[in-house]
Design an enzyme around this catalytic site. Structure first.
Site, PDB file in Angstrom:
ATOM      1  N   THR A   1      -2.682  60.337 -21.331  1.00  0.00           N
ATOM      2  CA  THR A   1      -3.740  59.395 -21.747  1.00  0.00           C
ATOM      3  C   THR A   1      -5.124  60.022 -21.636  1.00  0.00           C
ATOM      4  O   THR A   1      -5.955  59.875 -22.529  1.00  0.00           O
ATOM      5  CB  THR A   1      -3.681  58.125 -20.859  1.00  0.00           C
ATOM      6  OG1 THR A   1      -2.388  57.546 -21.002  1.00  0.00           O
ATOM      7  CG2 THR A   1      -4.742  57.117 -21.262  1.00  0.00           C
TER       8      THR A   1
ATOM      9  N   HIS B   1      -3.333  56.144 -30.406  1.00  0.00           N
ATOM     10  CA  HIS B   1      -2.575  55.242 -29.530  1.00  0.00           C
ATOM     11  C   HIS B   1      -1.139  55.213 -30.028  1.00  0.00           C
ATOM     12  O   HIS B   1      -0.896  55.187 -31.231  1.00  0.00           O
ATOM     13  CB  HIS B   1      -3.151  53.826 -29.585  1.00  0.00           C
ATOM     14  CG  HIS B   1      -2.233  52.790 -28.985  1.00  0.00           C
ATOM     15  ND1 HIS B   1      -2.230  52.511 -27.632  1.00  0.00           N
ATOM     16  CD2 HIS B   1      -1.261  52.013 -29.535  1.00  0.00           C
ATOM     17  CE1 HIS B   1      -1.304  51.583 -27.384  1.00  0.00           C
ATOM     18  NE2 HIS B   1      -0.704  51.264 -28.525  1.00  0.00           N
TER      19      HIS B   1
ATOM     20  N   ARG C   1       5.183  59.941 -27.804  1.00  0.00           N
ATOM     21  CA  ARG C   1       4.354  59.950 -26.596  1.00  0.00           C
ATOM     22  C   ARG C   1       4.238  61.375 -26.052  1.00  0.00           C
ATOM     23  O   ARG C   1       3.188  61.778 -25.557  1.00  0.00           O
ATOM     24  CB  ARG C   1       4.952  59.031 -25.523  1.00  0.00           C
ATOM     25  CG  ARG C   1       5.037  57.564 -25.944  1.00  0.00           C
ATOM     26  CD  ARG C   1       3.801  56.771 -25.668  1.00  0.00           C
ATOM     27  NE  ARG C   1       3.530  56.667 -24.263  1.00  0.00           N
ATOM     28  CZ  ARG C   1       2.500  55.996 -23.771  1.00  0.00           C
ATOM     29  NH1 ARG C   1       1.653  55.382 -24.586  1.00  0.00           N
ATOM     30  NH2 ARG C   1       2.298  55.941 -22.475  1.00  0.00           N
TER      31      ARG C   1
ATOM     32  N   ASN D   1      -9.478  58.899 -27.252  1.00  0.00           N
ATOM     33  CA  ASN D   1      -8.398  59.894 -27.053  1.00  0.00           C
ATOM     34  C   ASN D   1      -7.521  60.054 -28.290  1.00  0.00           C
ATOM     35  O   ASN D   1      -6.359  60.411 -28.214  1.00  0.00           O
ATOM     36  CB  ASN D   1      -7.577  59.563 -25.796  1.00  0.00           C
ATOM     37  CG  ASN D   1      -6.938  58.197 -25.869  1.00  0.00           C
ATOM     38  OD1 ASN D   1      -7.123  57.465 -26.836  1.00  0.00           O
ATOM     39  ND2 ASN D   1      -6.164  57.845 -24.861  1.00  0.00           N
TER      40      ASN D   1
ATOM     41  N   TYR E   1      -4.503  45.051 -26.617  1.00  0.00           N
ATOM     42  CA  TYR E   1      -4.722  45.627 -25.292  1.00  0.00           C
ATOM     43  C   TYR E   1      -4.742  44.552 -24.187  1.00  0.00           C
ATOM     44  O   TYR E   1      -5.352  44.767 -23.135  1.00  0.00           O
ATOM     45  CB  TYR E   1      -6.033  46.413 -25.284  1.00  0.00           C
ATOM     46  CG  TYR E   1      -5.952  47.743 -26.019  1.00  0.00           C
ATOM     47  CD1 TYR E   1      -4.987  48.696 -25.690  1.00  0.00           C
ATOM     48  CD2 TYR E   1      -6.858  48.078 -27.031  1.00  0.00           C
ATOM     49  CE1 TYR E   1      -4.911  49.916 -26.347  1.00  0.00           C
ATOM     50  CE2 TYR E   1      -6.801  49.301 -27.692  1.00  0.00           C
ATOM     51  CZ  TYR E   1      -5.817  50.213 -27.345  1.00  0.00           C
ATOM     52  OH  TYR E   1      -5.741  51.427 -27.979  1.00  0.00           O
TER      53      TYR E   1
ATOM     54  N   GLU F   1       3.351  45.226 -30.934  1.00  0.00           N
ATOM     55  CA  GLU F   1       2.084  45.767 -31.434  1.00  0.00           C
ATOM     56  C   GLU F   1       2.093  45.881 -32.959  1.00  0.00           C
ATOM     57  O   GLU F   1       1.103  45.552 -33.616  1.00  0.00           O
ATOM     58  CB  GLU F   1       1.803  47.125 -30.775  1.00  0.00           C
ATOM     59  CG  GLU F   1       1.540  46.979 -29.281  1.00  0.00           C
ATOM     60  CD  GLU F   1       1.406  48.298 -28.531  1.00  0.00           C
ATOM     61  OE1 GLU F   1       1.477  49.379 -29.156  1.00  0.00           O
ATOM     62  OE2 GLU F   1       1.228  48.247 -27.301  1.00  0.00           O
TER      63      GLU F   1
ATOM     64  N   LYS G   1      -7.351  56.485 -33.786  1.00  0.00           N
ATOM     65  CA  LYS G   1      -8.574  55.784 -33.391  1.00  0.00           C
ATOM     66  C   LYS G   1      -9.744  56.246 -34.280  1.00  0.00           C
ATOM     67  O   LYS G   1      -9.629  57.264 -34.989  1.00  0.00           O
ATOM     68  CB  LYS G   1      -8.838  56.029 -31.902  1.00  0.00           C
ATOM     69  CG  LYS G   1      -7.720  55.422 -31.027  1.00  0.00           C
ATOM     70  CD  LYS G   1      -8.037  55.478 -29.538  1.00  0.00           C
ATOM     71  CE  LYS G   1      -6.909  54.856 -28.733  1.00  0.00           C
ATOM     72  NZ  LYS G   1      -7.190  54.832 -27.282  1.00  0.00           N
TER      73      LYS G   1
END
Ligand code: CMP
Length: 152
Positions: free
Chosen positions: A108, A132, A102, A129, A66, A143, A26
């Protein structure tokens, strides 16, 4: 017994064939100059970077990415945030890639992410955060197709 189960699980994971997943750093990763550190963590863990691109996400792309969150109170803030500056798009390959990525990213909400995870170590904000990552192979395909013509 616990030890035997753990060893069997590790053996199963290590013999699983490589899979790919989609992720992006991000805007805060570049702004706070930790993009290199995050990429380094991913490589050290054993992921192979198959695609990597600095990119400005459009509002339309963010809303598609999203879409599952449309209507939630944080949706607009999330779209505004990921379109606020360049991100680093990537396709990663590794053993059991979706699940492992992950796990090393962490929860998250960085405030409850374990120390040692990327979010646990590098962020405090649920919106900013840091990274992603797709939560399933099916979503990784969807995605990645938004940003990479050949997808994963
Ligand atoms: P990400 O992995 O990009 O997937 C969806 C994003 O929505 C998530 O990271 C957070 O940045 C954001 N998000 C999820 N839940 C909340 C929430 N309760 N409040 C604000 N943002 C959220």
């Amino acid at each position: 017994m616990d030890c035997l189960l753990r060893k069997e699980r590790e053996r199963t994971l290590s013999t699983q064939s490589n899979t790919k997943t989609f992720a992006f750093l991000k805007p805060e990763a570049l702004q706070s100059r930790v993009a290199g550190e995050v990429l380094s963590r991913l490589e050290k863990k054993g992921f192979t970077i198959k695609q990597l691109r600095l990119y400005n996400i459009s509002k339309k792309e963010a809303e598609t990415l999203y879409a599952v969150h449309r209507g939630k109170p944080f949706f607009q803030e999330l779209v505004d945030h990921v379109t606020s500056g360049p991100v680093v798009l990537m396709i990663l390959e590794g053993s059991n890639a979706v699940e492992v990525l992950r796990r090393i990213i962490g929860a998250t909400n960085p405030q409850s992410a374990d120390p040692g995870t990327i979010r646990g170590d590098l962020s405090l904000s649920i919106t900013a955060n840091m990274i992603h990552a797709s939560d399933s192979l099916e979503n990784a395909k969807k995605e990645s197709a938004i940003f990479f013509h050949d997808g994963i």
